[in-house]
Design an enzyme around this catalytic site. Structure first.
Site, PDB file in Angstrom:
ATOM      1  N   CYS A 110       0.567  -1.326   0.011  1.00 14.87           N
ATOM      2  CA  CYS A 110      -0.020  -0.007   0.032  1.00 14.87           C
ATOM      3  C   CYS A 110       0.848   1.119  -0.061  1.00 14.87           C
ATOM      4  CB  CYS A 110      -1.122   0.040   1.215  1.00 14.87           C
ATOM      5  SG  CYS A 110      -2.018  -1.530   1.627  1.00 14.87           S
ATOM      6  N   ARG A 120      -4.901   1.370  -0.748  1.00 13.11           N
ATOM      7  CA  ARG A 120      -4.673  -0.283  -0.568  1.00 13.11           C
ATOM      8  C   ARG A 120      -4.679  -0.901  -1.771  1.00 13.11           C
ATOM      9  NH1 ARG A 120      -9.177  -4.821   1.897  1.00 13.11           N
ATOM     10  NH2 ARG A 120      -7.340  -6.419   2.221  1.00 13.11           N
ATOM     11  N   LEU A 121      -3.564  -1.753  -2.201  1.00 10.49           N
ATOM     12  CA  LEU A 121      -3.461  -2.893  -2.965  1.00 10.49           C
ATOM     13  C   LEU A 121      -3.680  -4.060  -2.376  1.00 10.49           C
ATOM     14  CD1 LEU A 121      -2.667  -3.773  -5.984  1.00 10.49           C
ATOM     15  CD2 LEU A 121      -0.269  -3.969  -5.194  1.00 10.49           C
ATOM     16  N   ASN A 124       1.948  -0.553   5.436  1.00 12.51           N
ATOM     17  CA  ASN A 124       2.477  -0.735   3.826  1.00 12.51           C
ATOM     18  C   ASN A 124       3.389  -1.889   3.950  1.00 12.51           C
ATOM     19  OD1 ASN A 124       3.403  -0.792   1.324  1.00 12.51           O
ATOM     20  ND2 ASN A 124       4.775   0.775   1.765  1.00 12.51           N
ATOM     21  N   GLY A 125       2.953  -3.127   3.404  1.00 15.68           N
ATOM     22  CA  GLY A 125       4.004  -4.242   3.283  1.00 15.68           C
ATOM     23  C   GLY A 125       3.081  -5.435   3.719  1.00 15.68           C
ATOM     24  N   ASP A 157      -3.164  -9.318   8.115  1.00 17.27           N
ATOM     25  CA  ASP A 157      -1.809  -9.244   8.858  1.00 17.27           C
ATOM     26  C   ASP A 157      -1.843  -7.851   9.654  1.00 17.27           C
ATOM     27  OD1 ASP A 157      -1.622  -8.049   6.479  1.00 17.27           O
ATOM     28  OD2 ASP A 157       0.478  -8.563   6.086  1.00 17.27           O
ATOM     29  N   ILE A 214      12.244 -10.500 -19.019  1.00 17.67           N
ATOM     30  CA  ILE A 214      12.466  -9.544 -20.289  1.00 17.67           C
ATOM     31  C   ILE A 214      13.628 -10.037 -20.661  1.00 17.67           C
ATOM     32  CG2 ILE A 214      13.175  -7.318 -20.560  1.00 17.67           C
ATOM     33  CD1 ILE A 214      10.217  -7.360 -20.165  1.00 17.67           C
ATOM     34  N   SER A 240      11.013 -11.947  -6.434  1.00 12.60           N
ATOM     35  CA  SER A 240      12.090 -11.620  -6.764  1.00 12.60           C
ATOM     36  C   SER A 240      13.553 -12.333  -6.117  1.00 12.60           C
ATOM     37  CB  SER A 240      12.485 -10.091  -6.890  1.00 12.60           C
ATOM     38  OG  SER A 240      13.010  -9.496  -5.808  1.00 12.60           O
ATOM     39  N   GLY A 241      14.540 -12.259  -6.876  1.00  7.49           N
ATOM     40  CA  GLY A 241      15.877 -12.724  -6.322  1.00  7.49           C
ATOM     41  C   GLY A 241      16.822 -11.645  -5.697  1.00  7.49           C
TER      42      GLY A 241
END
Length: 631
Positions: A2, A50-51, A75-76, A100, A291, A363-364
């Site tokens: 968020c 909010r996402l 956020n998170g 959460d 990509i 992701s790495g």
């Protein structure tokens, strides 16, 4: 995932206008396209975008306790929230949602500020405690999620996920911080302990800030730091088993979501390891995306395709041109401060591709910093050994002279740039490593700056930040010190800033399992030989992943994204190069020597020198100054 923003009055509980909080949220709509909320009480206002990822139906924010004594915007993600929730329920806490976020409220009520030590995740949150009349700001251990704040002339503190949310407040004075200009030219980004806007600050990784109404503004407090001071005595086989177990746990905890989830896949060790462990844990095909580039020397799609076939992923590839300079204004918009890491261009494109099918992507990021995967780590080890063999009274004049007179070769591979190598060997370890991670050397910055700028900067020098971090590191070895400084400075300032801004630009949540703090703590205890052996960095990680990944994936040379920046400034961006020396925002500041800027641009366009990287830095600084200060 968020965006958050808010206002807190430090002296008296003056009313907060909800519309003002709304303007701060409106500045960053991409961080939360699914929902928004604003809550105000005397002296405080909290806002949230909010996402939706977890508990889609009832996880709205700001979230309050039943008695309205605590309110939070967050956020998170807290990846272990279910375990923490179970512990709290056993102590009598009653939950109303499956989110959460609610764990933060109950955790704070149960343990106070120590609750943050219970949370494993990426987070930035602001919690208002009405009984204590206090605002508590918190950022996760490694700095995955950002949080900016500033004190205003009316006695209020404002905060937000992005700098632009602070800039939306009319009382924030827009004045540049010249030391941040020096930092940016040295590193290519503005570190977390600096900000381009004077008076604005970033809460540091692993820090909290508790502001109590009626009391003086305190300094942030660090609640976590990584220590390299101890060494594991376990056998290599046991270390491999422990590492795989930690990686498996980190990946699985980050696969919890109520929305479509996938992964970035480059075909390198780090992203391939994450995908391998995702496939092991998933009953369905993992969605992966890559990509590729229409220049063979830059393209890794063949490696990514091999991993996708090996683990039967639902794989998508998009080929783009490295000539993606059309994104320049998009980068300037989302980074706010100048940001010169050109890998932001493909990062944006892979996030854009992922967002077409998923809302969360793993992701790495982080393995190179934690497990010593950069070539500069090996060079630093080798250089320190050589510096230890030759007395400074011999080494400094010998290599100093060689460095001064050896021709400059920025175009050559790092290992062949003898001028830089000689100069680094002449210096001490911290000085050498600070130079190796830098972008524009101190001597060149001195030639670029005007006399007035140099006078105003005084003795301030960006490299001293790295030197100080390495000198004070809880460490036993030169490699420890280099990695510690990278984790404290480079990782949050460059890598995590890039991933956060580019993923949020397309409303995508990026998660970094290889930055689970338990994994980072484990890596910091490894003997040096388990991190670097011969010419191989991330040695233990590669050995541990041999049952999962092919040898040529694990041990092939590391590839990086290299933009054709130099060609751009002799072609489609030649006009931008000329403008940098003339009518640009940079020229108006008086910070730079106009003749030197003109010479940099002219020599580059004429092919007399390769200043492509410097011109890119100057262009991104110019764009940022225009947006931040209307220059």
């Amino acid at each position: 995932m968020c965006g958050i923003a808010g206002i807190f009055h430090l002296e008296t509980a003056k009313p907060v206008d909800p519309a003002r909080v709304g303007l701060m949220l409106d500045a960053m709509p991409w961080r939360g396209p699914d929902d928004s909320g604003i809550w105000t009480a005397p002296g405080v206002g909290l806002g949230h975008l909010r996402l939706s990822i977890i508990d889609l139906g009832s996880g709205s924010q700001p979230m309050l306790t039943e008695d309205d004594s605590l309110a939070v915007v967050f956020n998170g993600e807290i990846y272990n929230f279910q375990e923490v929730r179970a512990e709290l329920e056993a102590k009598g806490h009653v939950f109303r949602t499956e989110s959460d976020t609610e764990v933060i409220l109950h955790g704070y009520r149960q343990w106070g500020e120590a609750c943050v030590e219970k949370f494993n995740g990426m987070f930035a949150f602001a919690l208002f405690d009405a009984r204590a009349q206090a605002l508590w700001l918190v950022r996760d251990r490694l700095g995955v999620k950002p949080l900016h704040y500033a004190l205003l002339s009316d006695g209020s503190l404002i905060f937000g996920s992005e700098l632009k949310s602070l800039l939306a407040h009319p009382l924030l004075r827009r004045a540049p911080d010249l030391s941040a200009v020096e930092d940016y030219l040295a590193y290519g980004y503005v570190p977390d302990d600096a900000c381009m806007v004077a008076g604005a600050r970033k809460l540091g990784a692993g820090e909290t800030l508790r502001i109590v109404r009626g009391r003086p503004m305190p300094q942030p407090q660090r609640y976590w730091d990584v220590s390299f001071a101890d060494r594991s005595r376990a056998k290599p086989e046991a270390l491999e088993e422990e590492l795989v177990a930690l990686m498996r746990q980190a990946v699985r905890s980050r696969m919890v979501a109520d929305v479509p989830l996938g992964a970035f896949l480059s075909g390198g060790v780090d992203s391939s390891s994450v995908v391998a462990l995702m496939a092991e844990a998933s009953k369905q095909a993992v969605k992966t995306c890559t990509i590729g580039f229409d220049v063979k020397s830059l393209d890794e799609t063949a490696y990514a395709d091999r991993i996708a076939r090996r683990f039967a992923t639902d794989h998508r590839t998009r080929i783009v041109s490295p000539d993606d300079y059309g994104l320049i204004d998009t980068l300037a918009l989302h980074f706010d401060e100048p940001f010169a890491d050109a890998s932001a261009l493909p990062t944006y494109r892979v996030c854009e591709l992922a967002r077409e099918q998923v809302t969360v992507a793993l992701s790495g990021d982080g393995a190179d910093e934690a497990f010593a995967g950069y070539r500069r780590h090996r060079f630093q080890m080798q250089g320190e050994r050589l510096r230890g063999l030759i007395p400074a009274s011999v080494r400094q004049p010998l290599f100093g002279a060689l460095g001064r007179y050896y021709p400059k070769a920025d175009w050559a591979p790092r290992a062949l740039r003898a001028k830089s190598t000689f100069l680094e060997l002449a210096g001490e370890g911290g000085e050498a490593y600070a130079a190796s991670v830098g972008v524009t050397p101190h001597a060149l910055r001195q030639r670029l700056f005007s006399q007035d700028m140099k006078t105003r900067l005084g003795a301030y020098r960006a490299e001293d930040r790295y030197i100080k971090a390495m000198a004070e590191a809880p460490a036993r070895d030169p490699l420890d010190r280099a990695q510690y400084a990278d984790l404290r400075i480079w990782l949050p300032g460059d890598i995590l800033t890039k991933t956060d801004r580019m993923s949020m630009a397309v409303s995508l949540e990026a998660r970094e399992p290889l930055l689970d703090h338990r994994l980072v703590e484990f890596a910091a205890r490894l003997p040096v030989a388990q991190r670097i052996r011969g010419n191989s960095g991330k040695y233990l990680m590669k050995k541990a992943m041999e049952p999962y990944l092919p040898q040529d994936i694990l041990y092939r040379p590391k590839m990086g994204f290299v933009t054709p920046i130099s060609a751009w400034f002799r072609g489609p961006l030649a006009g931008e190069a000329t403008a940098i020396a003339g009518g640009s925002a940079l020229a108006k500041t008086g910070w730079f020597d106009a003749k030197m800027l003109g010479k940099v641009a002219a020599d580059h366009k004429a092919g007399l020198a390769d200043h492509g990287r410097l011109l890119w830095q100057l262009l991104m600084l110019d764009k940022a100054l225009g947006r931040l200060f209307s220059l």
